[in-house]
Write a protein that holds these residues in place. Sequence first.
Motif, short mmCIF file in Angstrom:
data_model
loop_
_atom_site.label_atom_id
_atom_site.label_comp_id
_atom_site.label_asym_id
_atom_site.label_seq_id
_atom_site.Cartn_x
_atom_site.Cartn_y
_atom_site.Cartn_z
N LEU A 124 5.35 74.06 36.38
CA LEU A 124 5.95 75.36 36.04
C LEU A 124 6.06 76.22 37.30
N HIS A 125 7.25 76.72 37.57
CA HIS A 125 7.48 77.68 38.65
C HIS A 125 8.17 78.89 38.03
N GLY A 126 8.39 79.88 38.88
CA GLY A 126 9.16 81.04 38.43
C GLY A 126 10.02 81.44 39.60
N LEU A 159 11.29 84.57 45.42
CA LEU A 159 9.84 84.39 45.33
C LEU A 159 9.45 83.60 44.10
N CYS A 160 8.47 82.71 44.25
CA CYS A 160 7.93 82.03 43.07
C CYS A 160 6.92 82.97 42.42
N ASN A 161 7.08 83.24 41.15
CA ASN A 161 6.17 84.19 40.51
C ASN A 161 5.34 83.57 39.37
N GLU A 162 5.19 82.25 39.41
CA GLU A 162 4.28 81.60 38.46
C GLU A 162 3.33 80.76 39.30
N TYR A 163 2.04 80.87 39.05
CA TYR A 163 1.08 80.12 39.85
C TYR A 163 1.32 78.62 39.68
N CYS A 164 1.59 77.92 40.81
CA CYS A 164 1.97 76.51 40.70
C CYS A 164 1.10 75.60 41.55
N GLY A 165 0.06 76.14 42.16
CA GLY A 165 -0.83 75.30 42.96
C GLY A 165 -1.27 76.04 44.21
N GLY A 167 -0.32 76.04 47.19
CA GLY A 167 0.71 76.57 48.09
C GLY A 167 1.59 77.64 47.44
N HIS A 168 1.21 78.08 46.24
CA HIS A 168 2.05 79.03 45.49
C HIS A 168 2.47 80.24 46.32
N ASN A 169 1.51 80.84 47.05
CA ASN A 169 1.88 82.06 47.79
C ASN A 169 2.73 81.79 49.02
N HIS A 170 2.98 80.50 49.33
CA HIS A 170 3.89 80.20 50.43
C HIS A 170 5.25 79.76 49.88
N MET A 171 5.38 79.77 48.56
CA MET A 171 6.63 79.28 47.96
C MET A 171 7.63 80.42 47.86
N TRP A 172 8.41 80.54 48.89
CA TRP A 172 9.46 81.55 48.89
C TRP A 172 10.56 81.08 49.81
CU1 CUA Z 1 6.05 77.67 42.59
CU2 CUA Z 1 4.34 79.31 42.39
#
Ligand code: CUA
Length: 196
Positions: A124-126, A159-165, A167-172
Amino acid sequence: MQTEPSKSTNPIRALCDQFNAIHIDHLERRWISISLLVIGLFVGIITIDAFFHGVNPPSKVETIDSASLHLSEEFAEDNLGVSVNQNGEIIIRMVAGRYSFFPKHIDVPAETQLTFRWVSMDVLHGVHIPMTNMSTMIVPGYVAEVSTQFPSPGEYPLLCNEYCGLGHNHMWSNISVIAKEDWKAPVKSSIKGDQQ
Ligand code: CUA
């Protein structure tokens, strides 16, 4: 069977009367009221967003096999990015995967209706683009479709706004929005669904 005569015919009034009849400490009563006000405020914000800012959940439920996106026609690597269908509509196809959005970079025109189609290749991503109505979950197995317009040229963060692992905060990533007159349409799409 006898029923108790109700004091009021108004159900809300009756509920308030019942609430007042129960002994509740005044501090607790105050906090209950504050909680109800906060809930009311949130419902109000959602209502305003839905009716005045055009924020809405994806309109239709469209399924896709996340494990074989590379084999699907629509989301195969060569078909990702910006395309123009037979009706001249701009469709943008993007894949979210840990931890990036693909393709990495796209150019789109400002002040033009754009339809984004998002899929996830794993979890799941956002996706959220500040200052636009673009904010949707990208659920594996489903296509998330959102239409939006960028009001002015510039670089817009994605920006990815669903916690996905981890590396979530680097997913942009970001999207370059360029002036309508400077934007060059890509070659007409070869995807079957776009040619109806
Ligand atoms: Cu993809 Cu958080």
